[in-house]
Enzyme design. Structure first.
Site, short mmCIF file in Angstrom:
data_model
loop_
_atom_site.label_atom_id
_atom_site.label_comp_id
_atom_site.label_asym_id
_atom_site.label_seq_id
_atom_site.Cartn_x
_atom_site.Cartn_y
_atom_site.Cartn_z
N GLY A 177 -95.60 84.90 22.42
CA GLY A 177 -95.08 84.60 21.09
C GLY A 177 -94.33 83.30 20.90
CD1 TRP A 237 -97.31 77.73 21.61
CD2 TRP A 237 -99.17 77.33 20.42
NE1 TRP A 237 -98.02 76.72 22.23
CE2 TRP A 237 -99.15 76.47 21.53
CE3 TRP A 237 -100.24 77.29 19.55
CZ2 TRP A 237 -100.16 75.53 21.77
CZ3 TRP A 237 -101.26 76.36 19.77
CH2 TRP A 237 -101.21 75.50 20.87
CG ASP A 270 -102.67 87.78 22.69
OD1 ASP A 270 -102.43 86.56 22.86
OD2 ASP A 270 -103.16 88.49 23.61
CG ASP A 299 -111.76 91.17 22.78
OD1 ASP A 299 -111.88 89.96 22.45
OD2 ASP A 299 -112.31 91.64 23.80
CG ASP A 324 -101.78 78.34 23.75
OD1 ASP A 324 -102.44 77.47 24.35
OD2 ASP A 324 -100.67 78.74 24.17
CE LYS A 381 -104.66 77.44 26.50
NZ LYS A 381 -103.38 77.72 27.14
C1 LIG Z 1 -101.75 80.79 27.01
S1 LIG Z 1 -101.59 82.40 26.37
C2 LIG Z 1 -100.91 82.11 24.78
C3 LIG Z 1 -99.45 81.75 24.79
C4 LIG Z 1 -98.86 81.75 23.40
N1 LIG Z 1 -99.43 80.66 22.59
C5 LIG Z 1 -97.37 81.54 23.44
O1 LIG Z 1 -96.92 80.45 23.12
O2 LIG Z 1 -96.66 82.48 23.75
C6 LIG Z 1 -103.24 82.81 25.98
C7 LIG Z 1 -103.38 84.11 25.23
O3 LIG Z 1 -104.76 84.30 24.86
C8 LIG Z 1 -104.95 85.70 24.78
N2 LIG Z 1 -106.36 86.05 24.78
C9 LIG Z 1 -107.26 85.89 25.77
N3 LIG Z 1 -108.44 86.41 25.43
C10 LIG Z 1 -108.30 86.90 24.17
C11 LIG Z 1 -109.17 87.57 23.28
N4 LIG Z 1 -110.43 87.85 23.62
N5 LIG Z 1 -108.70 87.95 22.08
C12 LIG Z 1 -107.41 87.68 21.73
N6 LIG Z 1 -106.54 87.05 22.54
C13 LIG Z 1 -106.97 86.68 23.74
C14 LIG Z 1 -104.24 86.20 26.03
O4 LIG Z 1 -103.97 87.57 25.94
C15 LIG Z 1 -102.99 85.34 26.05
O5 LIG Z 1 -101.89 85.99 25.47
#
Ligand SMILES: C[S@@+](CC[C@H](N)C(=O)[O-])C[C@H]1O[C@@H](n2cnc3c(N)ncnc32)[C@H](O)[C@@H]1O
EC number: 2.1.1.166
Length: 210
Positions: free
Chosen positions: A67, A69, A87, A103, A128, A168
């Site tokens: 969280g 961002w 997420d 998802d 992200d 990203k």
């Molecule tokens: C680098 S982290 C994000 C960090 C977040 N921006 C923060 O500042 O706290 C990447 C996120 O992408 C999510 N993610 C990966 N695959 C996903 C999907 N298929 N659907 C939704 N979220 C996904 C992961 O669960 C993870 O929380």
């Protein structure tokens, strides 16, 4: 203290990672500033350089957990702004943030976020998102590219002309093709590698203006 956290059960490489993580300047700063993750400083720097997120805007944050961002975007849009976050993982609540867990690769999740957006004009889409990496780029890179393609589809479906996607990417196979494809739908695309992004990481952020 870094040395106390070292766990005998950890392998040499994971305890080295743990030490590096705890010693990390941005991890310590995030802890002090009340951000949930060091990633906060990536979005802060991107916004310092682009001024894309402003008071009163509507922002969608894809891949939002834990969280940080959303915390940054929430501060930038202020009380009049709207923030919708999503997420696959659960996320602890944040004031004034609507969170949808699911998802993003599933059509129902994409549709639920669209339904929450409703008739609103989205000003900025953040992504992200990154898959759990297996350490094998033949597996990780296509998974990442797929999430990026979905984020682009979402941005194209919700952003008006002039709206922005901050996304990203992992530099590697498929990124050039995606960028070329995006050039047809976005008027401007630039890349930013924020200071908080580890230099050895393939991560890069694309800022695309529709
Ligand atoms: C680098 S982290 C994000 C960090 C977040 N921006 C923060 O500042 O706290 C990447 C996120 O992408 C999510 N993610 C990966 N695959 C996903 C999907 N298929 N659907 C939704 N979220 C996904 C992961 O669960 C993870 O929380």
């Amino acid at each position: 203290m870094a040395t106390r956290i070292e766990n005998k059960k950890l392998s040499k490489s994971s305890s080295a990672w743990m030490k590096e993580h705890i010693d990390d300047h941005y991890v310590q700063k995030a802890h002090k500033d009340g951000y949930r993750a060091r990633a906060a400083y990536k979005l802060l720097e991107i916004n310092e350089k682009t001024s894309l997120i402003k008071k009163g805007m509507t922002v969608v944050d894809l891949g939002s957990a834990p969280g940080s961002w959303s915390q940054v975007a929430g501060q930038l849009v202020g009380e009049q702004g709207i923030l919708i976050a999503s997420d696959i993982l659960a996320m602890d609540t944040l004031p004034d943030v609507t969170f949808i867990q699911g998802d993003f690769r599933e059509a129902e999740v994409f549709d639920s976020i669209m339904a929450e957006v409703g008739d609103r004009q989205v000003d900025v889409v953040l992504s992200d998102m990154a898959p759990n990496t297996a350490g094998n780029s033949a597996i990780d890179q296509p998974r990442m590219m797929y999430l990026c393609e979905l984020a682009v589809d979402f941005a194209l479906a919700t952003l008006p002309e002039g709206g922005a996607l901050i996304m990203k990417v992992f530099q590697g196979e498929g990124t050039q093709e995606l960028r070329k494809q995006m050039q047809q739908d976005f008027s401007k695309i630039r890349s930013i590698k924020p200071g908080a992004s580890r230099p050895r990481s393939k991560e890069m952020f694309w800022i695309a203006i529709k």
